[in-house]
Design a protein around this motif. Structure first.
Motif, PDB file in Angstrom:
ATOM      1  N   UNK A  45       0.829  -1.202   0.000  1.00  0.00           N
ATOM      2  CA  UNK A  45       0.000   0.000   0.000  1.00  0.00           C
ATOM      3  C   UNK A  45       0.866   1.256   0.000  1.00  0.00           C
ATOM      4  N   UNK A  46       1.851   1.321   0.879  1.00  0.00           N
ATOM      5  CA  UNK A  46       2.694   2.516   0.952  1.00  0.00           C
ATOM      6  C   UNK A  46       3.564   2.669  -0.289  1.00  0.00           C
ATOM      7  N   UNK A  47       4.040   1.566  -0.846  1.00  0.00           N
ATOM      8  CA  UNK A  47       4.797   1.648  -2.096  1.00  0.00           C
ATOM      9  C   UNK A  47       3.926   2.263  -3.190  1.00  0.00           C
ATOM     10  N   UNK A  48       2.688   1.777  -3.289  1.00  0.00           N
ATOM     11  CA  UNK A  48       1.769   2.304  -4.299  1.00  0.00           C
ATOM     12  C   UNK A  48       1.470   3.779  -4.055  1.00  0.00           C
ATOM     13  N   UNK A  52       2.228   7.351  -6.370  1.00  0.00           N
ATOM     14  CA  UNK A  52       0.991   7.917  -6.907  1.00  0.00           C
ATOM     15  C   UNK A  52       1.114   9.417  -7.174  1.00  0.00           C
ATOM     16  N   UNK A  53       0.047   9.973  -7.726  1.00  0.00           N
ATOM     17  CA  UNK A  53      -0.003  11.401  -8.029  1.00  0.00           C
ATOM     18  C   UNK A  53       0.108  12.273  -6.781  1.00  0.00           C
ATOM     19  N   UNK A  54      -0.231  11.731  -5.636  1.00  0.00           N
ATOM     20  CA  UNK A  54      -0.150  12.506  -4.394  1.00  0.00           C
ATOM     21  C   UNK A  54       1.279  13.002  -4.170  1.00  0.00           C
ATOM     22  N   UNK A  55       2.259  12.192  -4.589  1.00  0.00           N
ATOM     23  CA  UNK A  55       3.664  12.547  -4.388  1.00  0.00           C
ATOM     24  C   UNK A  55       4.338  13.049  -5.662  1.00  0.00           C
ATOM     25  N   UNK A  56       3.556  13.391  -6.666  1.00  0.00           N
ATOM     26  CA  UNK A  56       4.144  13.839  -7.930  1.00  0.00           C
ATOM     27  C   UNK A  56       4.978  15.110  -7.740  1.00  0.00           C
ATOM     28  N   UNK A  57       4.465  16.075  -6.964  1.00  0.00           N
ATOM     29  CA  UNK A  57       5.193  17.337  -6.772  1.00  0.00           C
ATOM     30  C   UNK A  57       6.359  17.192  -5.801  1.00  0.00           C
ATOM     31  N   UNK A  58       6.303  16.208  -4.919  1.00  0.00           N
ATOM     32  CA  UNK A  58       7.373  15.977  -3.942  1.00  0.00           C
ATOM     33  C   UNK A  58       7.678  14.486  -3.878  1.00  0.00           C
ATOM     34  N   UNK A  84      -1.908   1.531  -9.572  1.00  0.00           N
ATOM     35  CA  UNK A  84      -2.074   2.980  -9.717  1.00  0.00           C
ATOM     36  C   UNK A  84      -3.232   3.397  -8.820  1.00  0.00           C
ATOM     37  N   UNK A  85      -2.934   4.223  -7.839  1.00  0.00           N
ATOM     38  CA  UNK A  85      -3.966   4.703  -6.925  1.00  0.00           C
ATOM     39  C   UNK A  85      -4.584   5.980  -7.468  1.00  0.00           C
ATOM     40  N   UNK A  86      -5.862   6.152  -7.302  1.00  0.00           N
ATOM     41  CA  UNK A  86      -6.493   7.389  -7.766  1.00  0.00           C
ATOM     42  C   UNK A  86      -5.988   8.588  -6.965  1.00  0.00           C
ATOM     43  N   UNK A  87      -5.774   9.666  -7.657  1.00  0.00           N
ATOM     44  CA  UNK A  87      -5.325  10.897  -7.000  1.00  0.00           C
ATOM     45  C   UNK A  87      -6.514  11.575  -6.327  1.00  0.00           C
ATOM     46  N   UNK A  88      -6.233  12.386  -5.309  1.00  0.00           N
ATOM     47  CA  UNK A  88      -7.330  13.164  -4.723  1.00  0.00           C
ATOM     48  C   UNK A  88      -7.943  14.046  -5.806  1.00  0.00           C
ATOM     49  N   UNK A  94      -3.648  17.386  -2.061  1.00  0.00           N
ATOM     50  CA  UNK A  94      -2.432  16.573  -2.119  1.00  0.00           C
ATOM     51  C   UNK A  94      -1.467  16.829  -0.966  1.00  0.00           C
ATOM     52  N   UNK A  95      -1.197  18.078  -0.584  1.00  0.00           N
ATOM     53  CA  UNK A  95      -0.292  18.264   0.557  1.00  0.00           C
ATOM     54  C   UNK A  95      -0.814  17.598   1.834  1.00  0.00           C
ATOM     55  N   UNK A  96      -2.105  17.678   2.074  1.00  0.00           N
ATOM     56  CA  UNK A  96      -2.674  17.023   3.258  1.00  0.00           C
ATOM     57  C   UNK A  96      -2.566  15.506   3.132  1.00  0.00           C
ATOM     58  N   UNK A  97      -2.845  14.979   1.947  1.00  0.00           N
ATOM     59  CA  UNK A  97      -2.741  13.534   1.732  1.00  0.00           C
ATOM     60  C   UNK A  97      -1.299  13.058   1.908  1.00  0.00           C
TER      61      UNK A  97
END
Length: 120
Positions: A45-48, A52-58, A84-88, A94-97
């Motif tokens: 789960x954490x690898x996925x 994911x897009x949540x970490x695209x910017x960082x 592939x996990x769905x992005x918020x 995303x920063x909160x996620x």
């Protein structure tokens, strides 16, 4: 009437180690299968999530690499490929996620040394 969540339901993720997973030191000495299965689910789960897009910017390449290495250690066969996990839905989420994901990962990782000690 209590609401029971199934493990496959997204609201019950990330996987959490529970008493029924037999991750206590006494249970680990005799049978660690359930505990390793739960750890494997959490690592996947954490690898996925890290990919994911949540970490695209960082991006967190070192954490992603660590998750892969840990997964290789606990695999008892071929692992499943990253999902592939769905992005918020909103960029502002995303920063909160990211914050929540890293906080939960830190909490999960605190169990590792205790489990390692119990599995010896």
């Amino acid at each position: 009437e209590g609401l029971q969540l199934l493990e496959e339901e997204p609201q019950n993720w990330p996987p959490r180690i529970r008493c029924s997973d037999a991750c206590d030191p006494l249970s680990l000495e005799s049978n660690h299968t359930l505990c390793l299965q739960r750890i494997r689910q959490a690592l996947q789960h954490y690898r996925d999530l890290l990919g994911s897009d949540i970490f695209r910017e960082q991006p967190q390449p070192q954490l992603e690499s660590t998750m892969e290495q840990l997964l290789r250690l606990v695999q008892d066969g071929p692992g499943r490929p990253p999902r592939h996990l769905p992005a918020p839905p909103e960029l502002w989420q995303r920063p909160l996620q990211r914050h929540l994901a890293l906080k939960r990962l830190r909490s999960f990782s605190a169990h590792g040394p205790r489990l390692n000690h119990g599995a010896r």
